[in-house]
Design an enzyme around this catalytic site. Structure first.
Site, PDB file in Angstrom:
ATOM      1  N   HIS A 196       0.818  -1.209   0.000  1.00  0.00           N
ATOM      2  CA  HIS A 196       0.000   0.000   0.000  1.00  0.00           C
ATOM      3  C   HIS A 196       0.851   1.258   0.000  1.00  0.00           C
ATOM      4  O   HIS A 196       0.504   2.260  -0.604  1.00  0.00           O
ATOM      5  CB  HIS A 196      -0.914  -0.007   1.229  1.00  0.00           C
ATOM      6  N   GLU A 242      -5.289 -18.514 -19.425  1.00  0.00           N
ATOM      7  CA  GLU A 242      -4.134 -18.517 -18.528  1.00  0.00           C
ATOM      8  C   GLU A 242      -3.681 -19.925 -18.164  1.00  0.00           C
ATOM      9  O   GLU A 242      -2.782 -20.108 -17.356  1.00  0.00           O
ATOM     10  CB  GLU A 242      -4.397 -17.654 -17.280  1.00  0.00           C
ATOM     11  N   ASP A 298      -0.428 -15.939 -14.931  1.00  0.00           N
ATOM     12  CA  ASP A 298      -0.610 -17.371 -14.708  1.00  0.00           C
ATOM     13  C   ASP A 298      -0.178 -18.202 -15.908  1.00  0.00           C
ATOM     14  O   ASP A 298       0.369 -19.280 -15.738  1.00  0.00           O
ATOM     15  CB  ASP A 298      -2.075 -17.672 -14.369  1.00  0.00           C
ATOM     16  N   CYS A 351      -4.431  -8.869 -20.082  1.00  0.00           N
ATOM     17  CA  CYS A 351      -4.517  -8.145 -18.812  1.00  0.00           C
ATOM     18  C   CYS A 351      -3.462  -8.590 -17.809  1.00  0.00           C
ATOM     19  O   CYS A 351      -3.482  -8.171 -16.663  1.00  0.00           O
ATOM     20  CB  CYS A 351      -5.915  -8.276 -18.215  1.00  0.00           C
TER      21      CYS A 351
HETATM   22  C1  PEP Z   1      -3.023 -13.214 -14.819  1.00  0.00           C
HETATM   23  O1  PEP Z   1      -2.943 -14.360 -14.386  1.00  0.00           O
HETATM   24  O2  PEP Z   1      -2.277 -12.759 -15.722  1.00  0.00           O
HETATM   25  C2  PEP Z   1      -4.026 -12.285 -14.277  1.00  0.00           C
HETATM   26  C3  PEP Z   1      -4.231 -11.105 -14.818  1.00  0.00           C
HETATM   27  O3  PEP Z   1      -4.706 -12.663 -13.169  1.00  0.00           O
HETATM   28  P1  PEP Z   1      -4.120 -12.642 -11.676  1.00  0.00           P
HETATM   29  O4  PEP Z   1      -2.792 -11.924 -11.723  1.00  0.00           O
HETATM   30  O5  PEP Z   1      -5.133 -11.949 -10.864  1.00  0.00           O
HETATM   31  O6  PEP Z   1      -3.981 -14.097 -11.385  1.00  0.00           O
HETATM   32 MG    MG Z   2      -4.503 -15.164 -13.165  1.00  0.00          MG
END
Ligand code: PEP
Ligand code: MG
Length: 587
Positions: free
Chosen positions: A198, A440, A464, A511
């Site tokens: 944070h 993923e 992931d 993402c």
């Molecule tokens: C990912 O796995 O790239 C993702 C965006 O999800 P998280 O990081 O929340 O697992």
């Molecule tokens: Mg993920």
């Protein structure tokens, strides 16, 4: 600037917020919470001790409420962090266990609290997830405040600083960080904390350089030492020599010029030099962060990690609470899109109240969609809330960790069932919400052609995907050097995902962290990924780079990268051709 006789020393930490500042150190202590009295108490002293503890908690809570009231406008969006602390004062893990310890162990309140906090820290110690690490730090900050009240010590007030300084501390709590006056504080450095803490989130919001995770380096610093904070390289230079100072003055000037120019243009569309349009969106966890996405010029929210509303509490949130939060995000962002990623808990984001058995391999266990398809009531509550909120803005929904067709079909079936229920109850909702999946898990890539026929879009979660494809735990520092999104195997996977999405005529976004890293951008542009979602602070720099690059040139370049067989070759090729576009120029 004279540096005296002292020798220049360089400490390497983690970059908390980019930027460079040069100035005098101001040491912030943890007075009152390091040396704790210990004594045993008799049976009839227990009530008094419990009352002392409860009073200290109440006073600490009031102090924090006052800080929240006085928090400057610029930081209001992060008030949530301090509000989480308010909840923690009465958290069972801290409050309940300290009361139990006074009862059971016949010790004074300070000692009971100290031991409980040590236990909590030990519990979190082996968890690599930076978010949960952050939760453990939150508990420490809250308990420090209670402790100061128990021992009658005063918290050092950062708000009273009235000279230009750089804060140096073992750790700085979010409450302290929120009192920083930009007029006086140029930057800060701490021994603890990481990029996702944070403290670093607030530093990024304030736009001041910060370096964290320096180990115990700050113990060798003193008030008024001259230091340079290089928040880009995560480096702190103490007693810099004259030529180092000159070098950094120049880097600082260039960085500030560059930052001013990219932020001036952050609201312009991200169109490459040869006319290709990209959507650059933000990843967020809390409704409060919508403002940050807008301020940084984001075209929407590409990933709303919904599990964060399920943390820091004792039971699953209800439909109304979720609906209200989701609706707020959609209304704040409208007409721009918001992609709700359904609950991705367990794995590295364990929630105490799920009551699922402990797993030997949580990352391969009952996580994300697997958990939701098992706990259908929990899942349906969330689906209903999303469908209802979707009537108030531009919403999309996506399922995480999909590994086979059956999961997609079952999740969609539940979504349809929820829409039907809502229609029956005559509750306003949007049954037409676009449905996507996160890619993923490698099996989803292999089956991408099949899966693409079932959904409206793909969103690639590289965090992931890289972990599962390369068999490298994303949170394990022992193998962190092997974790590289530019591994040729990852590039081939990405190519397959994009090709299959194109064939099926669906859109593909990214993402994972890869999307917000300037070094990866030429490859993503070259692969034809037109939607990139990232940490909001990364948006202006990525948009700026897109505007300076040519999409068709990236495409040819990426074709040549796909011929490479080693990660280093890929990286060298990117540095050679696109190094000049990277912000790392300043380092
Ligand atoms: C990912 O796995 O790239 C993702 C965006 O999800 P998280 O990081 O929340 O697992
Ligand atoms: Mg993920």
């Amino acid at each position: 600037m004279p540096t005296g006789e002292k020798k220049e020393v360089i400490f390497q930490g983690i970059s908390g917020a980019p930027g460079i500042c040069i100035g005098k150190a101001y040491m912030v202590g943890r007075e009152g919470v390091d040396v704790i009295p210990q004594y045993t108490i008799s049976q009839d002293q227990k009530t008094r001790e419990i009352t002392r503890f409860k009073t200290a908690v109440r006073t600490a809570k009031n102090e924090l409420l006052e800080i929240i009231e006085a928090t400057p406008e610029a930081l209001k969006e992060h008030i949530q962090i301090l509000e989480t602390h308010l909840v923690l004062f009465k958290d069972k893990m801290l409050y309940g266990r300290t009361l139990e310890a006074i009862e059971r162990e016949n010790v004074n309140a300070e000692w009971a609290l100290k031991n409980v906090v040590a236990e909590v820290r030990a519990m979190f110690q082996d968890i690599e997830d930076p978010y949960l690490q952050g939760r453990s730090t939150d508990i420490v900050h809250v308990s420090d405040r209670i402790m100061r009240n128990l021992v009658g010590a005063k918290e050092e007030s950062i708000s009273s600083i009235s000279k230009r300084v750089i804060l140096v501390a073992s750790d700085i709590s979010p409450a302290q960080t929120s009192q920083i006056q930009l007029e006086w504080v140029m930057g800060f450095v701490t021994d603890h904390g990481g990029t996702a803490s944070h403290t670093s989130i607030i530093a990024r919001t304030l736009g001041i350089p910060c370096v964290l995770g320096l180990g115990d380096a700050t113990s060798s610093l003193h008030n008024d030492d001259i230091i340079i904070v290089d928040g880009i390289a995560g480096r702190v230079i103490v007693h810099p020599e004259d030529n180092t100072l000159l070098l950094y003055e120049e880097k600082k000037r260039r960085f500030e010029e560059h930052r001013a120019s990219i932020s001036r243009s952050s609201h312009l569309p991200a169109i490459s030099a040869d006319g290709m349009e990209f959507q650059v969106l933000g990843n967020i966890e809390l409704a409060e962060e919508v403002v940050s996405v807008r301020d940084h010029g984001g075209n929407g929210i590409g990933l709303l990690r919904t599990e964060f509303l399920y943390l820091s509490r004792n039971n699953f949130p209800g439909e109304t609470e979720l609906f209200e939060q989701y609706r707020e995000v959609l209304e704040l962002m409208a007409p721009a899109p918001v992609t709700f990623r359904t609950l991705d808990i367990n794995g590295d984001k364990a929630i105490s109240y799920t009551l699922t058995p402990e797993e030997a391999n949580p990352a391969l266990g009952l996580r994300a969609i697997r958990f939701c398809l098992k706990k259908k009531e929990v899942f349906k509550t969330q689906l209903r809330a999303i469908l209802r909120a979707a009537a108030y803005g531009n919403a999309q929904i996506m399922f995480p960790m999909i590994s086979c067709l059956e999961e997609v079909r079952e999740a969609r079936k539940l979504l349809r069932a929820c829409a039907k229920e809502l229609a029956g109850e005559e509750k306003r909702h949007n049954p037409e919400i676009p449905v996507g999946i996160m890619i993923e898990v490698p099996s989803a890539v292999v089956m991408a052609d099949v899966l693409a026929r079932e959904v409206d879009f793909f969103s690639i979660g590289t965090n992931d995907l890289v972990q599962y494809l390369l068999a490298i735990d994303r949170g394990n520092p022992q193998v962190a050097h092997l974790y590289n999104s530019l591994n040729p195997a990852v590039l081939r996977m990405l190519k397959r995902i994009v090709d299959e999405a194109d064939k099926a005529g669906i859109s593909v976004a990214m993402c994972g962290e890869m999307a917000g890293d300037p070094f990866h951008l030429p490859v993503l542009m070259g692969l034809g990924i037109r939607e990139l979602s990232m940490n909001p602070q990364s948006i202006p720099a990525i948009k700026d780079m897109i505007r300076n690059m040519e999409g068709h040139e990236c495409r040819l370049f990426t074709e040549s990268l796909l011929e490479k067989s080693q990660t280093q070759e890929v990286m060298d090729a990117i540095s050679l051709k696109y190094g000049k576009f990277m912000q790392t120029d300043f380092v």
